[in-house]
Design a protein around this motif. Structure first.
Motif, PDB file in Angstrom:
ATOM      1  N   ALA A 186       0.830  -1.204   0.000  1.00  9.94           N
ATOM      2  CA  ALA A 186       0.000   0.000   0.000  1.00  9.94           C
ATOM      3  C   ALA A 186       0.864   1.253   0.000  1.00  9.94           C
ATOM      4  CB  ALA A 186      -0.926  -0.010   1.214  1.00  9.94           C
ATOM      5  N   ARG A 187       1.901   1.251   0.819  1.00  7.15           N
ATOM      6  CA  ARG A 187       2.801   2.403   0.870  1.00  7.15           C
ATOM      7  C   ARG A 187       3.534   2.590  -0.464  1.00  7.15           C
ATOM      8  NH1 ARG A 187       3.925   4.249   6.086  1.00  7.15           N
ATOM      9  NH2 ARG A 187       3.225   2.920   7.795  1.00  7.15           N
ATOM     10  N   ALA A 188       3.984   1.472  -1.021  1.00  4.87           N
ATOM     11  CA  ALA A 188       4.720   1.556  -2.283  1.00  4.87           C
ATOM     12  C   ALA A 188       3.825   2.059  -3.411  1.00  4.87           C
ATOM     13  CB  ALA A 188       5.306   0.184  -2.636  1.00  4.87           C
ATOM     14  N   THR A 189       2.579   1.608  -3.434  1.00  5.31           N
ATOM     15  CA  THR A 189       1.636   2.069  -4.453  1.00  5.31           C
ATOM     16  C   THR A 189       1.399   3.565  -4.328  1.00  5.31           C
ATOM     17  OG1 THR A 189       0.539  -0.088  -4.507  1.00  5.31           O
ATOM     18  CG2 THR A 189      -0.695   1.797  -5.365  1.00  5.31           C
ATOM     19  N   ALA A 190       1.207   4.036  -3.092  1.00  4.88           N
ATOM     20  CA  ALA A 190       1.004   5.469  -2.878  1.00  4.88           C
ATOM     21  C   ALA A 190       2.229   6.266  -3.289  1.00  4.88           C
ATOM     22  CB  ALA A 190       0.667   5.730  -1.411  1.00  4.88           C
ATOM     23  N   ALA A 191       3.407   5.747  -2.973  1.00  2.00           N
ATOM     24  CA  ALA A 191       4.636   6.455  -3.335  1.00  2.00           C
ATOM     25  C   ALA A 191       4.803   6.535  -4.846  1.00  2.00           C
ATOM     26  CB  ALA A 191       5.842   5.759  -2.696  1.00  2.00           C
ATOM     27  N   ALA A 192       4.507   5.440  -5.547  1.00  2.00           N
ATOM     28  CA  ALA A 192       4.640   5.439  -7.006  1.00  2.00           C
ATOM     29  C   ALA A 192       3.651   6.402  -7.642  1.00  2.00           C
ATOM     30  CB  ALA A 192       4.435   4.024  -7.539  1.00  2.00           C
ATOM     31  N   ALA A 193       2.411   6.394  -7.131  1.00  2.80           N
ATOM     32  CA  ALA A 193       1.399   7.300  -7.674  1.00  2.80           C
ATOM     33  C   ALA A 193       1.768   8.749  -7.408  1.00  2.80           C
ATOM     34  CB  ALA A 193       0.033   6.978  -7.069  1.00  2.80           C
ATOM     35  N   THR A 194       2.323   9.020  -6.228  1.00  2.00           N
ATOM     36  CA  THR A 194       2.709  10.389  -5.886  1.00  2.00           C
ATOM     37  C   THR A 194       3.864  10.868  -6.756  1.00  2.00           C
ATOM     38  OG1 THR A 194       1.974  10.034  -3.612  1.00  2.00           O
ATOM     39  CG2 THR A 194       3.450  11.882  -4.002  1.00  2.00           C
ATOM     40  N   ALA A 195       4.758   9.956  -7.072  1.00  3.00           N
ATOM     41  CA  ALA A 195       5.923  10.321  -7.886  1.00  3.00           C
ATOM     42  C   ALA A 195       5.535  10.821  -9.271  1.00  3.00           C
ATOM     43  CB  ALA A 195       6.872   9.128  -8.011  1.00  3.00           C
ATOM     44  N   VAL A 196       4.387  10.367  -9.786  1.00  2.00           N
ATOM     45  CA  VAL A 196       3.921  10.824 -11.105  1.00  2.00           C
ATOM     46  C   VAL A 196       2.717  11.764 -10.963  1.00  2.00           C
ATOM     47  CG1 VAL A 196       4.859   8.870 -12.373  1.00  2.00           C
ATOM     48  CG2 VAL A 196       2.570   8.703 -11.393  1.00  2.00           C
ATOM     49  N   ALA A 197       2.561  12.343  -9.760  1.00  2.00           N
ATOM     50  CA  ALA A 197       1.586  13.417  -9.502  1.00  2.00           C
ATOM     51  C   ALA A 197       0.134  12.975  -9.631  1.00  2.00           C
ATOM     52  CB  ALA A 197       1.840  14.602 -10.430  1.00  2.00           C
ATOM     53  N   VAL A 198      -0.159  11.680  -9.427  1.00  2.00           N
ATOM     54  CA  VAL A 198      -1.551  11.233  -9.508  1.00  2.00           C
ATOM     55  C   VAL A 198      -2.431  11.902  -8.455  1.00  2.00           C
ATOM     56  CG1 VAL A 198      -3.078   9.238  -9.259  1.00  2.00           C
ATOM     57  CG2 VAL A 198      -1.025   9.064 -10.663  1.00  2.00           C
ATOM     58  N   PRO A 199      -2.027  11.942  -7.175  1.00  2.00           N
ATOM     59  CA  PRO A 199      -2.892  12.625  -6.199  1.00  2.00           C
ATOM     60  C   PRO A 199      -3.105  14.098  -6.533  1.00  2.00           C
ATOM     61  CG  PRO A 199      -1.237  11.299  -5.086  1.00  2.00           C
ATOM     62  CD  PRO A 199      -0.840  11.355  -6.528  1.00  2.00           C
ATOM     63  N   TYR A 200      -2.052  14.774  -6.962  1.00  2.00           N
ATOM     64  CA  TYR A 200      -2.159  16.194  -7.281  1.00  2.00           C
ATOM     65  C   TYR A 200      -3.146  16.431  -8.417  1.00  2.00           C
ATOM     66  CZ  TYR A 200      -0.773  21.007  -8.195  1.00  2.00           C
ATOM     67  OH  TYR A 200      -0.783  22.368  -8.363  1.00  2.00           O
ATOM     68  N   LEU A 201      -3.100  15.569  -9.424  1.00  2.00           N
ATOM     69  CA  LEU A 201      -3.941  15.756 -10.605  1.00  2.00           C
ATOM     70  C   LEU A 201      -5.368  15.258 -10.407  1.00  2.00           C
ATOM     71  CD1 LEU A 201      -1.366  14.670 -13.335  1.00  2.00           C
ATOM     72  CD2 LEU A 201      -2.080  17.014 -12.785  1.00  2.00           C
ATOM     73  N   LEU A 202      -5.534  14.149  -9.670  1.00  2.00           N
ATOM     74  CA  LEU A 202      -6.838  13.486  -9.616  1.00  2.00           C
ATOM     75  C   LEU A 202      -7.471  13.434  -8.231  1.00  2.00           C
ATOM     76  CD1 LEU A 202      -6.155  10.421 -11.960  1.00  2.00           C
ATOM     77  CD2 LEU A 202      -7.190  12.627 -12.547  1.00  2.00           C
ATOM     78  N   GLY A 203      -6.671  13.668  -7.180  1.00  2.00           N
ATOM     79  CA  GLY A 203      -7.201  13.501  -5.832  1.00  2.00           C
ATOM     80  C   GLY A 203      -8.470  14.283  -5.550  1.00  2.00           C
ATOM     81  N   PRO A 204      -8.489  15.609  -5.761  1.00  2.00           N
ATOM     82  CA  PRO A 204      -9.712  16.364  -5.494  1.00  2.00           C
ATOM     83  C   PRO A 204     -10.894  15.918  -6.347  1.00  2.00           C
ATOM     84  CG  PRO A 204      -7.829  17.835  -5.601  1.00  2.00           C
ATOM     85  CD  PRO A 204      -7.342  16.496  -6.073  1.00  2.00           C
ATOM     86  N   THR A 205     -10.643  15.558  -7.606  1.00  2.00           N
ATOM     87  CA  THR A 205     -11.737  15.107  -8.479  1.00  2.00           C
ATOM     88  C   THR A 205     -12.335  13.806  -7.981  1.00  2.00           C
ATOM     89  OG1 THR A 205     -10.730  16.184 -10.397  1.00  2.00           O
ATOM     90  CG2 THR A 205     -12.327  14.436 -10.835  1.00  2.00           C
ATOM     91  N   VAL A 206     -11.471  12.876  -7.558  1.00  2.00           N
ATOM     92  CA  VAL A 206     -11.970  11.611  -7.024  1.00  2.00           C
ATOM     93  C   VAL A 206     -12.766  11.853  -5.753  1.00  2.00           C
ATOM     94  CG1 VAL A 206     -11.288   9.397  -6.034  1.00  2.00           C
ATOM     95  CG2 VAL A 206     -10.143  10.242  -8.091  1.00  2.00           C
ATOM     96  N   ARG A 207     -12.252  12.707  -4.891  1.00  2.00           N
ATOM     97  CA  ARG A 207     -12.983  13.047  -3.665  1.00  2.00           C
ATOM     98  C   ARG A 207     -14.375  13.592  -3.999  1.00  2.00           C
ATOM     99  NH1 ARG A 207     -14.475  14.730   1.852  1.00  2.00           N
ATOM    100  NH2 ARG A 207     -16.119  16.172   1.255  1.00  2.00           N
ATOM    101  N   ARG A 208     -14.452  14.531  -4.930  1.00  2.00           N
ATOM    102  CA  ARG A 208     -15.732  15.126  -5.305  1.00  2.00           C
ATOM    103  C   ARG A 208     -16.676  14.068  -5.873  1.00  2.00           C
ATOM    104  NH1 ARG A 208     -16.437  20.082  -3.036  1.00  2.00           N
ATOM    105  NH2 ARG A 208     -14.834  21.582  -3.614  1.00  2.00           N
ATOM    106  N   THR A 209     -16.150  13.200  -6.713  1.00  2.00           N
ATOM    107  CA  THR A 209     -16.979  12.177  -7.352  1.00  2.00           C
ATOM    108  C   THR A 209     -17.570  11.218  -6.323  1.00  2.00           C
ATOM    109  OG1 THR A 209     -15.656  12.309  -9.372  1.00  2.00           O
ATOM    110  CG2 THR A 209     -16.981  10.327  -9.062  1.00  2.00           C
ATOM    111  N   VAL A 210     -16.743  10.775  -5.388  1.00  2.00           N
ATOM    112  CA  VAL A 210     -17.219   9.851  -4.355  1.00  2.00           C
ATOM    113  C   VAL A 210     -18.258  10.531  -3.479  1.00  2.00           C
ATOM    114  CG1 VAL A 210     -16.529   8.554  -2.310  1.00  2.00           C
ATOM    115  CG2 VAL A 210     -15.113   8.474  -4.368  1.00  2.00           C
ATOM    116  N   ALA A 211     -18.008  11.777  -3.085  1.00  2.00           N
ATOM    117  CA  ALA A 211     -18.961  12.485  -2.235  1.00  2.00           C
ATOM    118  C   ALA A 211     -20.309  12.652  -2.933  1.00  2.00           C
ATOM    119  CB  ALA A 211     -18.392  13.842  -1.828  1.00  2.00           C
ATOM    120  N   ARG A 212     -20.275  13.009  -4.203  1.00  2.00           N
ATOM    121  CA  ARG A 212     -21.530  13.189  -4.934  1.00  2.00           C
ATOM    122  C   ARG A 212     -22.295  11.882  -5.069  1.00  2.00           C
ATOM    123  NH1 ARG A 212     -18.247  16.866  -9.212  1.00  2.00           N
ATOM    124  NH2 ARG A 212     -18.508  18.881  -8.163  1.00  2.00           N
ATOM    125  N   ALA A 213     -21.558  10.780  -5.190  1.00  2.00           N
ATOM    126  CA  ALA A 213     -22.209   9.475  -5.350  1.00  2.00           C
ATOM    127  C   ALA A 213     -22.785   8.953  -4.041  1.00  2.00           C
ATOM    128  CB  ALA A 213     -21.216   8.466  -5.914  1.00  2.00           C
TER     129      ALA A 213
END
Length: 331
Positions: A186-213
């Motif tokens: 789990a830690r390694a997956t998060a680190a790899a995703a962070t290294a290519v800016a996945v949370p920065y690019l998609l984190g807020p959008t995913v949060r919004r999508t889940v909340a709306r659903a």
């Protein structure tokens, strides 16, 4: 849990700093808070406490008997913003972000995997660090229902009431093998995703999508600046993946606690279930599970409709009413 430190507002570095959150802007209330909190003596409304070396973001508002609100998987303190104004005229309300969520710093890599007992100790340590040593009504949403129930079972002398808000239910959980290896993954997956800016690019959008659903309103009422600030970080993704990875282990641990650590006699317990009003098989199955949880715990069962799983947005009044009524009981 050892190493608790009293609340402070003097951080060093911003909330993305792995050494801890803080900075001048963290001393202000969040954008979008629904009305200013009442004045109170004691801890500042927004502060940080250091638990086992990790700075955790806390908010303390209101006056009266203490209640603590703790959110589910991926939740931040502001998800309770609509509920808090209903409570603060009558209760001292404590909210905190678990490590990695909201404005809290992440836990170091050498910390143990998430457990029910560990989260119960964290709740106790937060209350102690805030100078609130008495009994507390603990309200847990979704996954945090496991944490709240574990607190009541392990620290009955500190528990005034228990409220489970659309709490997670696992009838016959079994722990999964290799928890350490899964945690590393789990830690390694998060680190790899962070290294290519996945949370920065998609984190807020995913949060919004889940909340709306998960609301009948189909909108995320959380302030957009705070969503961007908290969900575009690698620490929030790592916290979410770690908790999700160990979900069944925590459920199995709680099932064992139910056999060995009974709830205090006469403890007021409320199960508040969200009914989305769709009357489908999935809704009925969920409500049946929630009623079964109430029966298991000898709790009062309440159903609120229309409300999705994020019922703090859809029915903050019903959430507050459950907390207030439960905390009026014996104990």
């Amino acid at each position: 849990m050892t190493g608790a430190r009293g609340p402070t507002t003097d951080g060093a570095g911003g909330p993305d700093d792995p050494n801890g959150p803080g900075g001048p802007d963290d001393r202000d209330g969040p954008e979008g808070t629904h009305g200013p909190p009442p004045s109170r003596s004691g801890p500042a409304p927004t502060a940080f406490v250091r638990i086992d070396g990790t700075p955790l973001h806390v908010r303390v508002e209101g006056l009266g008997p203490v209640c603590l609100l703790t959110g589910g998987l991926g939740s931040s303190w502001f998800d309770w913003d609509l509920v808090v104004p209903f409570l603060t005229p009558y209760r001292t309300v404590v909210r905190f972000d678990r490590p990695g969520y909201g404005l809290s710093a992440p836990e170091p890599a050498d910390r143990p995997v998430p457990t029910a007992a560990g989260e119960a100790r964290r709740i106790r340590a937060v209350l102690d660090a805030l100078g609130l040593p008495g009994r507390c009504t603990v309200a847990g949403h979704s996954l945090a229902g496991f944490h709240a129930e574990a607190f009541a079972r392990l620290y009955p002398e500190r528990t005034a009431g228990l409220v489970l808000l659309d709490g997670s239910v696992e009838p016959d959980p079994r722990p999964r093998p290799a928890p350490g290896l899964r945690d590393f993954a789990a830690r390694a997956t998060a680190a790899a995703a962070t290294a290519v800016a996945v949370p920065y690019l998609l984190g807020p959008t995913v949060r919004r999508t889940v909340a709306r659903a998960t609301t009948v309103r189909h909108e995320d009422l959380a302030p957009a600046p705070l969503v961007r600030r908290c969900y575009r970080t690698g620490r929030s993704l790592r916290a979410l993946l770690r908790e999700n990875t160990h979900y069944l282990d925590v459920a199995a641990e709680l099932a064992a606690l139910r056999r060995t650590a009974p709830l205090p006699a006469g403890l007021p317990v409320t199960v508040l279930a969200a009914d989305d009003g769709l009357s489908g098989a999935r809704t009925e199955e969920w409500l049946t599970a929630q009623r079964g949880l109430a029966d298991l715990l000898g709790a009062e069962y309440r159903r609120t409709a229309p409300a999705g799983h994020l019922l703090m947005f859809d029915r903050p009044d019903a959430v507050a009413s459950a907390v207030l009524d439960t905390s009026r009981g014996p104990g």
